[in-house]
Scaffold this motif. Sequence first.
Motif, PDB file in Angstrom:
ATOM      1  N   VAL A   1      -5.463 -48.495 -50.194  1.00  0.00           N
ATOM      2  CA  VAL A   1      -4.046 -48.505 -50.572  1.00  0.00           C
ATOM      3  C   VAL A   1      -3.712 -47.357 -51.532  1.00  0.00           C
ATOM      4  N   VAL A   2      -4.722 -46.577 -51.918  1.00  0.00           N
ATOM      5  CA  VAL A   2      -4.567 -45.465 -52.863  1.00  0.00           C
ATOM      6  C   VAL A   2      -3.855 -45.940 -54.128  1.00  0.00           C
ATOM      7  N   ASN A   3      -4.563 -46.760 -54.884  1.00  0.00           N
ATOM      8  CA  ASN A   3      -3.990 -47.270 -56.122  1.00  0.00           C
ATOM      9  C   ASN A   3      -4.168 -46.273 -57.264  1.00  0.00           C
ATOM     10  N   LEU A   4      -3.703 -46.656 -58.448  1.00  0.00           N
ATOM     11  CA  LEU A   4      -3.693 -45.739 -59.591  1.00  0.00           C
ATOM     12  C   LEU A   4      -5.104 -45.276 -59.957  1.00  0.00           C
ATOM     13  N   SER A   5      -6.074 -46.186 -59.910  1.00  0.00           N
ATOM     14  CA  SER A   5      -7.460 -45.823 -60.236  1.00  0.00           C
ATOM     15  C   SER A   5      -7.977 -44.764 -59.283  1.00  0.00           C
TER      16      SER A   5
ATOM     17  N   PHE B   1       5.850 -55.165 -56.162  1.00  0.00           N
ATOM     18  CA  PHE B   1       6.611 -55.416 -54.942  1.00  0.00           C
ATOM     19  C   PHE B   1       5.759 -55.906 -53.777  1.00  0.00           C
ATOM     20  N   GLY B   2       4.497 -56.164 -54.027  1.00  0.00           N
ATOM     21  CA  GLY B   2       3.646 -56.822 -53.037  1.00  0.00           C
ATOM     22  C   GLY B   2       3.109 -55.954 -51.920  1.00  0.00           C
ATOM     23  N   PHE B   3       3.181 -54.634 -52.057  1.00  0.00           N
ATOM     24  CA  PHE B   3       2.686 -53.759 -50.987  1.00  0.00           C
ATOM     25  C   PHE B   3       1.182 -53.912 -50.787  1.00  0.00           C
ATOM     26  N   GLN B   4       0.454 -54.110 -51.896  1.00  0.00           N
ATOM     27  CA  GLN B   4      -1.004 -54.237 -51.780  1.00  0.00           C
ATOM     28  C   GLN B   4      -1.383 -55.490 -51.001  1.00  0.00           C
ATOM     29  N   LEU B   5      -0.763 -56.584 -51.328  1.00  0.00           N
ATOM     30  CA  LEU B   5      -1.046 -57.838 -50.627  1.00  0.00           C
ATOM     31  C   LEU B   5      -0.696 -57.716 -49.148  1.00  0.00           C
ATOM     32  N   PHE B   6       0.420 -57.062 -48.861  1.00  0.00           N
ATOM     33  CA  PHE B   6       0.827 -56.856 -47.475  1.00  0.00           C
ATOM     34  C   PHE B   6      -0.206 -56.013 -46.723  1.00  0.00           C
TER      35      PHE B   6
ATOM     36  N   GLY C   1       3.649 -55.504 -35.500  1.00  0.00           N
ATOM     37  CA  GLY C   1       4.653 -54.499 -35.144  1.00  0.00           C
ATOM     38  C   GLY C   1       4.140 -53.120 -35.484  1.00  0.00           C
ATOM     39  N   ILE C   2       4.926 -52.089 -35.199  1.00  0.00           N
ATOM     40  CA  ILE C   2       4.482 -50.725 -35.410  1.00  0.00           C
ATOM     41  C   ILE C   2       4.239 -50.452 -36.895  1.00  0.00           C
ATOM     42  N   PHE C   3       5.057 -51.049 -37.780  1.00  0.00           N
ATOM     43  CA  PHE C   3       4.883 -50.829 -39.217  1.00  0.00           C
ATOM     44  C   PHE C   3       3.624 -51.531 -39.712  1.00  0.00           C
ATOM     45  N   SER C   4       3.487 -52.814 -39.404  1.00  0.00           N
ATOM     46  CA  SER C   4       2.319 -53.561 -39.868  1.00  0.00           C
ATOM     47  C   SER C   4       1.038 -53.094 -39.183  1.00  0.00           C
ATOM     48  N   ALA C   5       1.160 -52.563 -37.967  1.00  0.00           N
ATOM     49  CA  ALA C   5      -0.023 -52.048 -37.281  1.00  0.00           C
ATOM     50  C   ALA C   5      -0.601 -50.838 -37.999  1.00  0.00           C
ATOM     51  N   ASN C   6       0.253 -50.103 -38.714  1.00  0.00           N
ATOM     52  CA  ASN C   6      -0.176 -48.895 -39.425  1.00  0.00           C
ATOM     53  C   ASN C   6       0.098 -49.017 -40.923  1.00  0.00           C
ATOM     54  N   LYS C   7      -0.010 -50.228 -41.429  1.00  0.00           N
ATOM     55  CA  LYS C   7       0.383 -50.523 -42.816  1.00  0.00           C
ATOM     56  C   LYS C   7      -0.415 -49.714 -43.840  1.00  0.00           C
ATOM     57  N   GLU C   8      -1.726 -49.528 -43.621  1.00  0.00           N
ATOM     58  CA  GLU C   8      -2.528 -48.783 -44.594  1.00  0.00           C
ATOM     59  C   GLU C   8      -2.092 -47.333 -44.688  1.00  0.00           C
ATOM     60  N   GLY C   9      -1.864 -46.690 -43.553  1.00  0.00           N
ATOM     61  CA  GLY C   9      -1.460 -45.295 -43.558  1.00  0.00           C
ATOM     62  C   GLY C   9      -0.113 -45.079 -44.223  1.00  0.00           C
ATOM     63  N   ILE C  10       0.840 -45.988 -43.950  1.00  0.00           N
ATOM     64  CA  ILE C  10       2.190 -45.855 -44.500  1.00  0.00           C
ATOM     65  C   ILE C  10       2.219 -46.159 -45.990  1.00  0.00           C
ATOM     66  N   ILE C  11       1.573 -47.253 -46.388  1.00  0.00           N
ATOM     67  CA  ILE C  11       1.611 -47.682 -47.787  1.00  0.00           C
ATOM     68  C   ILE C  11       0.834 -46.732 -48.693  1.00  0.00           C
ATOM     69  N   SER C  12      -0.227 -46.107 -48.163  1.00  0.00           N
ATOM     70  CA  SER C  12      -1.027 -45.196 -48.992  1.00  0.00           C
ATOM     71  C   SER C  12      -0.381 -43.823 -49.140  1.00  0.00           C
ATOM     72  N   LEU C  13       0.645 -43.531 -48.360  1.00  0.00           N
ATOM     73  CA  LEU C  13       1.228 -42.183 -48.336  1.00  0.00           C
ATOM     74  C   LEU C  13       1.742 -41.717 -49.702  1.00  0.00           C
ATOM     75  N   PRO C  14       2.490 -42.539 -50.474  1.00  0.00           N
ATOM     76  CA  PRO C  14       2.919 -42.067 -51.805  1.00  0.00           C
ATOM     77  C   PRO C  14       1.748 -41.759 -52.734  1.00  0.00           C
TER      78      PRO C  14
END
Length: 504
Positions: A386-390, A274-279, A287-300
């Motif tokens: 991004v806290v990937n599977l590895s 779904f392209g979260f890593q590239l984003f 914006g507020i989401f993209s400004a904190n993209k690493e924190g939000i995307i790494s949360l799961p």
Amino acid sequence: MSSDYKKQKEDFVSGMTGSTVTHINLISCAALISIYLYNTVQARFPTGKTLPVSWLVLVVPLLLSMTVFANAPALLDFLLTIPVVALLYLPRKDSSTPLPSRAETPVQDESSIQVVTPLPALTTYRAHMMLMTILAILAVDFPVFPRNLAKCESFGVSLMDIGVGSFVFSQGVVSAISLLKNPAYLTSPFLPKLISMTKKVLPILALGLLRVVLVKGTEYPEHESEYGTHWNFFITMALLPILELLLHPIILRVPLSLLAVLISLTQQLNLSVFGFQLFALTAERVGIFSANKEGIISLPGYLAIHIFGLSTGTLILPPSPSYFRRFQRRFSETGSFGLGEQRSYKRRKNAKAAMELFSYTVLWWTCMGLVRGLQIDGKEGVSRRVVNLSYVMWIAAFNTSFILGYLLLDMHFYPEPSKFKKRDVDNSDAVATYKAPVAPSLLDAINKNALVIFLLCNVMTGIINLTMSTMFASNVSATLVLCVYSFSICAVAWAFRRTRLLTF
């Protein structure tokens, strides 16, 4: 702080590609060897439980492993074993064989654990993790700390990368206590649990927001690609226990380790498909989401690590490693938490827990090897950003390995009752000689007030960076500053070792 120096400082800790897993493991092994050395010293010189001795044996090796000996950790590990071997030739102060005490632990009925007794191996693990963290957050500002141990920019493994994930894993381990004390908590109404948990994590969330204000207000050097413009690790740590509540209906029915794997795979699916890593790696901060993209995307991904820790906690903390699984199985079959035929325990079955931990250790290291070998999460490698599977599998494998190591050391220095003959157990004089495992006093003190110690270290790190040009310090002066800093922190922990400064 001048803008030029701030820019130089940010560049000094940016763009890192890391080291190797083997290198990180060799550095971390100094922690295990220091515990072996400490217990060997205490067995022969029981009066040596002073702050200077504890600091010298338990803290200095960790400091040397990431600074002076960082590029030759195997040499340091070898040097630390020399006094261990030498001391083994000296007689123990108390040469009598320790035997189990009947009165050591009251019999607990498996249907309910009112109190989860402390596990010294877990105390040691958490305190050593905290020590490595508080040493690294200041050491990284000095050239004596190799750049390949600093946090990687996007991909790679490093000592500081392992510290972040280990904090989350450790939080998951201790979160198991509430489930073990009362498994019915999983079926409690969501809203009251949410309100209660929010109150508990509110201080940590407040610290996260306060850090944002202080960093922005003082123009302290920061690394936006870690978590984002406003996000930080405190915010992540505050949100994870709340997210865990959402999973309670699933935890009732699904093995925790399997749930952690499923969340990890879902995170990787989001990143790759779904392209979260590239984003996260390329999108502009508009914006507020993209400004904190690493924190939000790494949360799961961090949630998966938290659940891995929770799974480990339900394994090592109860009287039997199968304790929580039986509750899950019984609930799936009958819809109740009764266990039917109940069992009683006088003490933990550490041998069985160690065997299961060993199995999980092998499994998680194998999974990490397969993920990297098959490049399931891409050819770039491990990514804390991004806290990937590895990264998730690495954190799970590393932490289960070292908890197992500490548990085995406890079992070695404090043998389990099953290893003694019945005729010895029946001897009341011999029974009295048994000593239950205990964590080193300094490590217990650090663990008791870990949050206060961590906050104090952050303040001291900021003061040191604002009062001296750490980036240009010589190795000798850097090592001296780090020694004074670490001893001061330990002195504070030691002074309040009988008092818990914060409770929430």
